[in-house]
Write an enzyme that holds these catalytic residues in place. Structure first.
Site, PDB file in Angstrom:
ATOM      1  CG  ASN A 112      -7.829  18.141 -68.354  1.00 53.22           C
ATOM      2  OD1 ASN A 112      -6.800  18.786 -68.134  1.00 53.22           O
ATOM      3  ND2 ASN A 112      -8.051  17.534 -69.513  1.00 53.22           N
ATOM      4  CG  HIS A 114      -8.603  18.227 -74.253  1.00 51.83           C
ATOM      5  ND1 HIS A 114      -7.443  17.484 -74.202  1.00 51.83           N
ATOM      6  CD2 HIS A 114      -9.063  18.116 -75.518  1.00 51.83           C
ATOM      7  CE1 HIS A 114      -7.218  16.938 -75.392  1.00 51.83           C
ATOM      8  NE2 HIS A 114      -8.185  17.300 -76.192  1.00 51.83           N
ATOM      9  CB  SER A 141     -13.671  20.923 -73.654  1.00 53.06           C
ATOM     10  OG  SER A 141     -13.947  20.934 -75.042  1.00 53.06           O
ATOM     11  CG  ASP A 150      -8.530  14.333 -73.027  1.00 57.07           C
ATOM     12  OD1 ASP A 150      -8.364  14.974 -71.988  1.00 57.07           O
ATOM     13  OD2 ASP A 150      -7.616  14.093 -73.830  1.00 57.07           O
TER      14      ASP A 150
HETATM   15  N1  NHR Z   1      -6.341  10.941 -66.798  1.00 53.77           N
HETATM   16  C1  NHR Z   1      -7.529  10.370 -66.891  1.00 53.77           C
HETATM   17  N2  NHR Z   1      -7.662   9.150 -66.332  1.00 53.77           N
HETATM   18  N3  NHR Z   1      -8.579  10.934 -67.512  1.00 53.77           N
HETATM   19  C2  NHR Z   1      -8.427  12.131 -68.101  1.00 53.77           C
HETATM   20  O1  NHR Z   1      -9.457  12.675 -68.722  1.00 53.77           O
HETATM   21  C3  NHR Z   1      -7.173  12.791 -68.062  1.00 53.77           C
HETATM   22  C4  NHR Z   1      -6.134  12.145 -67.376  1.00 53.77           C
HETATM   23  C5  NHR Z   1      -4.867  12.716 -67.310  1.00 53.77           C
HETATM   24  C6  NHR Z   1      -4.617  13.919 -67.946  1.00 53.77           C
HETATM   25  C7  NHR Z   1      -5.290  15.772 -69.447  1.00 53.77           C
HETATM   26  C8  NHR Z   1      -5.228  15.364 -70.935  1.00 53.77           C
HETATM   27  C9  NHR Z   1      -5.442  16.549 -71.870  1.00 53.77           C
HETATM   28  O2  NHR Z   1      -6.166  17.489 -71.541  1.00 53.77           O
HETATM   29  C10 NHR Z   1      -5.635  14.560 -68.656  1.00 53.77           C
HETATM   30  C11 NHR Z   1      -6.918  14.016 -68.707  1.00 53.77           C
HETATM   31  C12 NHR Z   1      -1.784  13.772 -71.073  1.00 53.77           C
HETATM   32  C13 NHR Z   1      -1.919  12.872 -72.108  1.00 53.77           C
HETATM   33  C14 NHR Z   1      -0.786  11.954 -72.510  1.00 53.77           C
HETATM   34  O3  NHR Z   1      -0.885  11.235 -73.486  1.00 53.77           O
HETATM   35  C15 NHR Z   1      -3.142  12.799 -72.751  1.00 53.77           C
HETATM   36  C16 NHR Z   1      -4.191  13.606 -72.361  1.00 53.77           C
HETATM   37  C17 NHR Z   1      -4.047  14.513 -71.311  1.00 53.77           C
HETATM   38  C18 NHR Z   1      -2.832  14.592 -70.668  1.00 53.77           C
HETATM   39  N4  NHR Z   1       0.322  11.941 -71.753  1.00 53.77           N
HETATM   40  C19 NHR Z   1       1.507  11.087 -71.976  1.00 53.77           C
HETATM   41  C20 NHR Z   1       1.548   9.934 -70.937  1.00 53.77           C
HETATM   42  O4  NHR Z   1       2.157   8.914 -71.264  1.00 53.77           O
HETATM   43  C21 NHR Z   1       2.786  11.864 -71.824  1.00 53.77           C
HETATM   44  C22 NHR Z   1       2.916  12.964 -72.802  1.00 53.77           C
HETATM   45  C23 NHR Z   1       4.042  13.931 -72.471  1.00 53.77           C
HETATM   46  O5  NHR Z   1       4.689  13.800 -71.410  1.00 53.77           O
HETATM   47  O6  NHR Z   1       4.238  14.866 -73.244  1.00 53.77           O
HETATM   48  O7  NHR Z   1       1.051  10.111 -69.814  1.00 53.77           O
HETATM   49  O8  NHR Z   1      -4.935  16.547 -73.006  1.00 53.77           O
HETATM   50  C1  GAR Z   2      -3.149  24.318 -72.515  1.00 54.29           C
HETATM   51  O1  GAR Z   2      -3.490  24.601 -73.849  1.00 54.29           O
HETATM   52  C2  GAR Z   2      -3.944  23.148 -72.009  1.00 54.29           C
HETATM   53  O2  GAR Z   2      -5.256  23.125 -72.480  1.00 54.29           O
HETATM   54  C3  GAR Z   2      -3.164  22.019 -72.589  1.00 54.29           C
HETATM   55  O3  GAR Z   2      -1.815  22.393 -72.523  1.00 54.29           O
HETATM   56  C4  GAR Z   2      -1.706  23.807 -72.450  1.00 54.29           C
HETATM   57  C5  GAR Z   2      -1.043  24.176 -71.159  1.00 54.29           C
HETATM   58  O4  GAR Z   2      -0.761  25.542 -71.137  1.00 54.29           O
HETATM   59  N1  GAR Z   2      -3.378  20.814 -71.857  1.00 54.29           N
HETATM   60  C6  GAR Z   2      -3.059  19.649 -72.347  1.00 54.29           C
HETATM   61  O5  GAR Z   2      -2.699  19.488 -73.482  1.00 54.29           O
HETATM   62  C7  GAR Z   2      -3.175  18.525 -71.359  1.00 54.29           C
HETATM   63  N2  GAR Z   2      -2.658  17.361 -71.960  1.00 54.29           N
HETATM   64  P1  GAR Z   2      -0.368  26.252 -69.770  1.00 54.29           P
HETATM   65  O6  GAR Z   2       0.696  25.389 -69.096  1.00 54.29           O
HETATM   66  O7  GAR Z   2       0.199  27.556 -70.233  1.00 54.29           O
HETATM   67  O8  GAR Z   2      -1.610  26.399 -68.937  1.00 54.29           O
END
Ligand code: NHR
Ligand code: GAR
Length: 214
Positions: A112, A114, A141, A150
């Protein structure tokens, strides 16, 4: 050459950076040795789907709103992904938290990107969090995905300065530019068999990658 599946939810600029890195036009670097066998979006309206289609890549939509719960969504997603037999799953702006079972199924084969210098600012709204805290350095990262959100081992980071008059938008743009560089790099390392997850730690060329302090 390894097969990869890319998961998106939105704009797909990181997807575009990976697509571009697979092309020859990039003179300084050899082509990324991966075949993008599918792009799967959790959002039917994601612009990234159009980017994939324009590049001739197979697309699938799995709308999370059509599922009763996370487990059902993740089971359908797993079934879909496994049809493509990828060696690596790439989360590129994928916005759904994944269940432990799903993550463990692909452990060591999913990364991923982040938008923060983890372990600082996990979760959402990272640029706002960075501005609120008043940090001088922010960034992005790439990490292996583990059940801890994360919290998986970090593979590569890029730093950018936070400027006096930054808005979340200006800061996000500066970070995103770096994301587009480090994500193809991390994928290249994995594709070249240089990067592995072993004992819950990331190893590059046989050496354990040091993790930033909390
Ligand atoms: N899942 C696991 N188990 N572990 C990780 O490290 C993950 C993952 C799923 C996604 C990406 C992450 C980021 O880079 C990622 C890493 C979504 C949310 C979130 O709160 C948080 C972190 C990340 C992705 N999502 C809400 C939910 O209820 C919805 C938010 C929305 O739809 O806008 O899933 O940031
Ligand atoms: C990127 O900044 C990525 O790191 C972040 O969302 C953006 C997506 O941009 N990811 C998250 O926040 C995951 N929860 P993109 O769709 O243009 O690649």
């Amino acid at each position: 050459m390894i097969n990869i599946v890319i998961l998106i939810s939105g704009n797909g600029s990181n997807l575009q950076a990976i697509i571009d890195a697979c092309k020859n036009s990039n003179t300084t670097q050899a082509k990324l040795p991966v075949s993008i066998v599918a792009v799967i979006s959790s959002n039917p309206d994601a612009y990234g789907l159009q980017r994939a289609r324009e590049a001739g890549i197979h697309t699938e939509v799995l709308d999370h709103k059509q599922f009763e719960n996370r487990q059902n969504f993740d089971l359908a997603l797993q079934n879909l992904i496994d049809q493509f037999k990828p060696k690596l799953i790439v989360l590129a702006g994928f916005m759904r938290i994944l269940t432990d079972d799903f993550v463990n199924h692909y452990l060591g084969h999913m990364m991923n990107i982040h938008p923060s210098l983890l372990p600082q600012f996990p979760g959402l709204n990272t640029h706002q969090q960075a501005l609120d805290k008043g940090v001088k350095q922010h960034g992005a990262s790439v990490h292996f995905v583990t059940p801890e959100l994360d919290g998986g081992p970090i593979i590569i980071q890029a730093q950018v300065p936070v400027k006096e008059n930054d808005s979340t938008q200006s800061l996000q743009a500066r970070v995103l530019e770096q994301e587009h560089k480090i994500y193809p790099t991390a994928i290249r390392w994995f594709a070249e068999n240089r990067l592995v997850l072993k004992n819950n730690a990331a190893h590059l060329d046989g050496c354990q990658l040091e993790q930033p302090k909390k």
